[in-house]
Design a protein around this motif. Structure first.
Motif, PDB file in Angstrom:
ATOM      1  N   LEU A  43     -13.486  -7.533  -2.410  1.00  0.00           N
ATOM      2  CA  LEU A  43     -13.733  -6.789  -1.173  1.00  0.00           C
ATOM      3  C   LEU A  43     -12.577  -5.842  -0.862  1.00  0.00           C
ATOM      4  CD1 LEU A  43     -15.534  -6.357   1.323  1.00  0.00           C
ATOM      5  CD2 LEU A  43     -14.243  -8.203   2.448  1.00  0.00           C
ATOM      6  N   THR A  44     -11.354  -6.343  -0.994  1.00  0.00           N
ATOM      7  CA  THR A  44     -10.174  -5.516  -0.729  1.00  0.00           C
ATOM      8  C   THR A  44     -10.121  -4.328  -1.683  1.00  0.00           C
ATOM      9  OG1 THR A  44      -8.960  -7.484  -0.003  1.00  0.00           O
ATOM     10  CG2 THR A  44      -7.653  -5.526  -0.514  1.00  0.00           C
ATOM     11  N   THR A  45     -10.469  -4.570  -2.929  1.00  0.00           N
ATOM     12  CA  THR A  45     -10.459  -3.506  -3.934  1.00  0.00           C
ATOM     13  C   THR A  45     -11.512  -2.439  -3.634  1.00  0.00           C
ATOM     14  OG1 THR A  45      -9.700  -5.067  -5.624  1.00  0.00           O
ATOM     15  CG2 THR A  45     -10.688  -3.026  -6.407  1.00  0.00           C
ATOM     16  N   VAL A  46     -12.686  -2.868  -3.196  1.00  0.00           N
ATOM     17  CA  VAL A  46     -13.742  -1.915  -2.834  1.00  0.00           C
ATOM     18  C   VAL A  46     -13.274  -1.023  -1.683  1.00  0.00           C
ATOM     19  CG1 VAL A  46     -16.052  -1.693  -1.823  1.00  0.00           C
ATOM     20  CG2 VAL A  46     -15.659  -3.313  -3.683  1.00  0.00           C
ATOM     21  N   PHE A  47     -12.659  -1.630  -0.662  1.00  0.00           N
ATOM     22  CA  PHE A  47     -12.141  -0.846   0.465  1.00  0.00           C
ATOM     23  C   PHE A  47     -11.089   0.159  -0.006  1.00  0.00           C
ATOM     24  CE2 PHE A  47     -13.147  -4.458   3.657  1.00  0.00           C
ATOM     25  CZ  PHE A  47     -14.393  -3.926   3.898  1.00  0.00           C
ATOM     26  N   LEU A  48     -10.202  -0.278  -0.892  1.00  0.00           N
ATOM     27  CA  LEU A  48      -9.152   0.607  -1.400  1.00  0.00           C
ATOM     28  C   LEU A  48      -9.726   1.760  -2.215  1.00  0.00           C
ATOM     29  CD1 LEU A  48      -6.352  -1.910  -2.460  1.00  0.00           C
ATOM     30  CD2 LEU A  48      -6.088  -0.026  -0.838  1.00  0.00           C
ATOM     31  N   GLN A  49     -10.749   1.463  -3.009  1.00  0.00           N
ATOM     32  CA  GLN A  49     -11.351   2.510  -3.841  1.00  0.00           C
ATOM     33  C   GLN A  49     -12.055   3.551  -2.981  1.00  0.00           C
ATOM     34  OE1 GLN A  49     -11.070   2.993  -7.253  1.00  0.00           O
ATOM     35  NE2 GLN A  49     -11.938   4.952  -6.660  1.00  0.00           N
ATOM     36  N   TYR A  92      -8.630   6.648   8.102  1.00  0.00           N
ATOM     37  CA  TYR A  92      -7.949   5.654   8.944  1.00  0.00           C
ATOM     38  C   TYR A  92      -8.731   4.339   8.974  1.00  0.00           C
ATOM     39  CZ  TYR A  92      -5.220   9.601  10.768  1.00  0.00           C
ATOM     40  OH  TYR A  92      -4.401  10.692  10.893  1.00  0.00           O
ATOM     41  N   LEU A  93     -10.056   4.448   9.076  1.00  0.00           N
ATOM     42  CA  LEU A  93     -10.901   3.253   9.134  1.00  0.00           C
ATOM     43  C   LEU A  93     -10.753   2.413   7.880  1.00  0.00           C
ATOM     44  CD1 LEU A  93     -13.173   1.490  10.303  1.00  0.00           C
ATOM     45  CD2 LEU A  93     -14.816   3.087   9.267  1.00  0.00           C
ATOM     46  N   PHE A  94     -10.861   3.052   6.711  1.00  0.00           N
ATOM     47  CA  PHE A  94     -10.817   2.278   5.470  1.00  0.00           C
ATOM     48  C   PHE A  94      -9.392   1.840   5.111  1.00  0.00           C
ATOM     49  CE2 PHE A  94     -15.156   3.654   5.001  1.00  0.00           C
ATOM     50  CZ  PHE A  94     -15.736   2.564   4.362  1.00  0.00           C
ATOM     51  N   ALA A  95      -8.396   2.562   5.588  1.00  0.00           N
ATOM     52  CA  ALA A  95      -7.020   2.080   5.442  1.00  0.00           C
ATOM     53  C   ALA A  95      -6.859   0.790   6.238  1.00  0.00           C
ATOM     54  CB  ALA A  95      -6.035   3.139   5.918  1.00  0.00           C
ATOM     55  N   GLY A  96      -7.417   0.770   7.449  1.00  0.00           N
ATOM     56  CA  GLY A  96      -7.355  -0.428   8.280  1.00  0.00           C
ATOM     57  C   GLY A  96      -8.129  -1.588   7.681  1.00  0.00           C
ATOM     58  N   LEU A  97      -9.335  -1.310   7.167  1.00  0.00           N
ATOM     59  CA  LEU A  97     -10.139  -2.368   6.540  1.00  0.00           C
ATOM     60  C   LEU A  97      -9.438  -2.938   5.310  1.00  0.00           C
ATOM     61  CD1 LEU A  97     -13.716  -0.792   6.773  1.00  0.00           C
ATOM     62  CD2 LEU A  97     -12.858  -2.769   8.051  1.00  0.00           C
ATOM     63  N   SER A  98      -8.824  -2.064   4.510  1.00  0.00           N
ATOM     64  CA  SER A  98      -8.084  -2.513   3.324  1.00  0.00           C
ATOM     65  C   SER A  98      -6.936  -3.424   3.725  1.00  0.00           C
ATOM     66  CB  SER A  98      -7.541  -1.305   2.552  1.00  0.00           C
ATOM     67  OG  SER A  98      -8.568  -0.454   2.128  1.00  0.00           O
ATOM     68  N   LEU A  99      -6.226  -3.019   4.781  1.00  0.00           N
ATOM     69  CA  LEU A  99      -5.082  -3.797   5.250  1.00  0.00           C
ATOM     70  C   LEU A  99      -5.522  -5.152   5.791  1.00  0.00           C
ATOM     71  CD1 LEU A  99      -2.038  -3.877   5.741  1.00  0.00           C
ATOM     72  CD2 LEU A  99      -2.446  -2.792   7.959  1.00  0.00           C
ATOM     73  N   ILE A 103      -4.538  -8.679   4.153  1.00  0.00           N
ATOM     74  CA  ILE A 103      -3.748  -9.673   4.909  1.00  0.00           C
ATOM     75  C   ILE A 103      -4.462 -11.020   4.934  1.00  0.00           C
ATOM     76  CG2 ILE A 103      -2.979 -10.301   7.242  1.00  0.00           C
ATOM     77  CD1 ILE A 103      -2.285  -7.349   7.673  1.00  0.00           C
ATOM     78  N   LEU A 104      -5.783 -11.002   5.125  1.00  0.00           N
ATOM     79  CA  LEU A 104      -6.557 -12.248   5.103  1.00  0.00           C
ATOM     80  C   LEU A 104      -6.442 -12.933   3.748  1.00  0.00           C
ATOM     81  CD1 LEU A 104      -8.534 -14.221   6.403  1.00  0.00           C
ATOM     82  CD2 LEU A 104     -10.412 -12.705   5.681  1.00  0.00           C
ATOM     83  N   LEU A 105      -6.555 -12.157   2.689  1.00  0.00           N
ATOM     84  CA  LEU A 105      -6.430 -12.696   1.335  1.00  0.00           C
ATOM     85  C   LEU A 105      -5.054 -13.312   1.118  1.00  0.00           C
ATOM     86  CD1 LEU A 105      -7.375 -13.011  -1.624  1.00  0.00           C
ATOM     87  CD2 LEU A 105      -6.616 -10.662  -2.018  1.00  0.00           C
ATOM     88  N   ILE A 106      -4.021 -12.597   1.513  1.00  0.00           N
ATOM     89  CA  ILE A 106      -2.649 -13.092   1.342  1.00  0.00           C
ATOM     90  C   ILE A 106      -2.423 -14.362   2.156  1.00  0.00           C
ATOM     91  CG2 ILE A 106      -0.218 -12.548   1.812  1.00  0.00           C
ATOM     92  CD1 ILE A 106      -0.964  -9.592   1.185  1.00  0.00           C
ATOM     93  N   TRP A 107      -2.951 -14.396   3.379  1.00  0.00           N
ATOM     94  CA  TRP A 107      -2.776 -15.569   4.237  1.00  0.00           C
ATOM     95  C   TRP A 107      -3.452 -16.807   3.633  1.00  0.00           C
ATOM     96  CZ3 TRP A 107      -6.120 -18.783   7.044  1.00  0.00           C
ATOM     97  CH2 TRP A 107      -5.479 -19.648   7.944  1.00  0.00           C
ATOM     98  N   SER A 119       5.904 -10.148  -0.324  1.00  0.00           N
ATOM     99  CA  SER A 119       5.944  -9.306  -1.528  1.00  0.00           C
ATOM    100  C   SER A 119       4.572  -8.702  -1.812  1.00  0.00           C
ATOM    101  CB  SER A 119       6.417 -10.129  -2.730  1.00  0.00           C
ATOM    102  OG  SER A 119       7.721 -10.620  -2.532  1.00  0.00           O
ATOM    103  N   PHE A 120       3.524  -9.527  -1.687  1.00  0.00           N
ATOM    104  CA  PHE A 120       2.167  -9.021  -1.912  1.00  0.00           C
ATOM    105  C   PHE A 120       1.732  -8.074  -0.799  1.00  0.00           C
ATOM    106  CE2 PHE A 120       1.682 -11.980  -5.348  1.00  0.00           C
ATOM    107  CZ  PHE A 120       0.649 -11.468  -6.114  1.00  0.00           C
ATOM    108  N   LEU A 121       2.208  -8.323   0.428  1.00  0.00           N
ATOM    109  CA  LEU A 121       1.909  -7.400   1.516  1.00  0.00           C
ATOM    110  C   LEU A 121       2.526  -6.034   1.232  1.00  0.00           C
ATOM    111  CD1 LEU A 121       0.771  -6.763   4.300  1.00  0.00           C
ATOM    112  CD2 LEU A 121       2.877  -7.690   5.304  1.00  0.00           C
ATOM    113  N   ALA A 122       3.764  -6.039   0.749  1.00  0.00           N
ATOM    114  CA  ALA A 122       4.429  -4.781   0.395  1.00  0.00           C
ATOM    115  C   ALA A 122       3.667  -4.073  -0.723  1.00  0.00           C
ATOM    116  CB  ALA A 122       5.871  -5.051  -0.036  1.00  0.00           C
ATOM    117  N   LEU A 123       3.191  -4.861  -1.694  1.00  0.00           N
ATOM    118  CA  LEU A 123       2.417  -4.287  -2.801  1.00  0.00           C
ATOM    119  C   LEU A 123       1.110  -3.681  -2.282  1.00  0.00           C
ATOM    120  CD1 LEU A 123       2.715  -4.060  -5.889  1.00  0.00           C
ATOM    121  CD2 LEU A 123       1.384  -6.165  -6.090  1.00  0.00           C
ATOM    122  N   GLY A 124       0.482  -4.374  -1.327  1.00  0.00           N
ATOM    123  CA  GLY A 124      -0.752  -3.862  -0.740  1.00  0.00           C
ATOM    124  C   GLY A 124      -0.535  -2.569   0.016  1.00  0.00           C
ATOM    125  N   LEU A 125       0.572  -2.498   0.766  1.00  0.00           N
ATOM    126  CA  LEU A 125       0.892  -1.270   1.497  1.00  0.00           C
ATOM    127  C   LEU A 125       1.169  -0.117   0.539  1.00  0.00           C
ATOM    128  CD1 LEU A 125       3.185  -2.756   4.304  1.00  0.00           C
ATOM    129  CD2 LEU A 125       0.869  -1.829   4.581  1.00  0.00           C
TER     130      LEU A 125
END
Length: 297
Positions: A43-49, A92-99, A103-107, A119-125
């Motif tokens: 899901l995160t990857t789809v949002f990023l793409q 902005y919307l999809f940047a927010g959805l990706s974030l 964050i949910l995945l990392i948590w 570290s993974f949060l920094a990688l995601g940003l």
């Protein structure tokens, strides 16, 4: 909705999912796979793409790469079906959805490991920043020929190793081989795109790799990427061999070689365009058969 679905460029999703699936297949191979983690990673990857595609549409339009000279498919901002203001809001919307998804995945995965989580949060940003600034912003790195490096890193090393680590919380250097294979194929898709757009990119001042080295050298570069992807996958298979099923991915080799031949022979942009989708789908099939064969052992 139709104009937005077209702007999302859904045909690029198989490519972005390939590296994530590769990492998850490798995790399943070592007996460490969680369906929820895998689903959130996808899901995160789809949002990023989608974010990357929208930002690319926006950036190429304001910088002139998407113009009447461009011979590939028309873009939303270029044709006026979506305004610059609307596209900025969508970015902005999809940047927010990706974030939020990241964050949910990392948590879920690292809630008791703060340093690794950060570290993974920094990688995601970094991934969000890379998705936006490829062609958007004041100094888009895609316009100076750095897109290939970014794609290789994020669609190869980060995508495969990161998703593997999310599942296993460990690292095995052998997985770098399929990560490199995924990165080569993803970079190959970008290279087809850039070869197709050589003429319009020159006019727009976009210094992609094919613009810098010329079409003939770019075709040779493409051949190296595709053959390199096959060789690294074969090296991994040879080093981990337990069953002939692991060679299933070789069934896709004719499709990959067909792409190389097409890039070499088709000099018209519109004739070459279908081979972007062809290579993206071939990459996904390559990964699916690679993962299937690996987990049948």
């Amino acid at each position: 909705m139709k104009k937005w679905i077209q702007a999302f460029r859904l045909r690029t999703l198989p490519l972005s999912l390939s590296c994530i699936l590769m990492g998850n297949f490798l995790a399943a191979w070592v007996g460490r796979f969680d369906c929820w983690v895998g689903s959130l990673t996808i899901l995160t990857t789809v949002f990023l793409q989608i974010l990357s595609n929208l930002a690319n549409d926006y950036g190429d339009s304001i910088h002139g790469a998407d113009s009447d000279h461009r011979e590939g498919p028309s873009r939303a901002v270029q044709t006026g079906s979506i305004t610059l203001v609307q596209m900025r809001k969508a970015i902005y919307l999809f940047a927010g959805l990706s974030l939020l998804s990241g964050i949910l995945l990392i948590w879920i995965v690292f809630q008791d490991q703060i340093v690794i989580a950060l570290s993974f949060l920094a990688l995601g940003l970094m991934a969000i920043y890379a998705a936006i600034t490829y062609t958007a912003g004041n100094n888009p790195y895609g316009y100076v020929g750095l897109g290939d490096i970014s794609v290789f890193i994020f669609f190869g090393l980060v995508g495969v190793v990161g998703s593997y680590y999310m599942q296993t919380k460990s690292f095995n250097s052998i997985i770098l081989l399929p990560a490199i294979s995924s990165g080569f194929l993803a970079t190959g898709v970008l290279n087809v795109n850039n070869i197709r757009d050589i003429e319009s990119d020159i006019k727009a001042g976009k210094r992609s790799i094919p613009v810098r080295i010329g079409r003939k050298a770019a075709v040779a570069y493409h051949t190296i990427l595709i053959i390199g992807a096959i060789i690294t996958a074969l090296l991994f298979t040879g080093l981990t061999f337990t069953s002939w099923a692991q060679f299933l991915f070789l069934l896709i080799t004719p499709l990959l070689l067909k792409n190389v031949v097409a890039v070499r022979s088709k000099t018209n942009a519109m004739e070459l365009d279908p081979y972007l989708k062809q290579l993206a789908i071939s990459t996904l099939l390559f990964v699916l058969l690679f993962g299937l064969g690996l987990n049948l052992t």
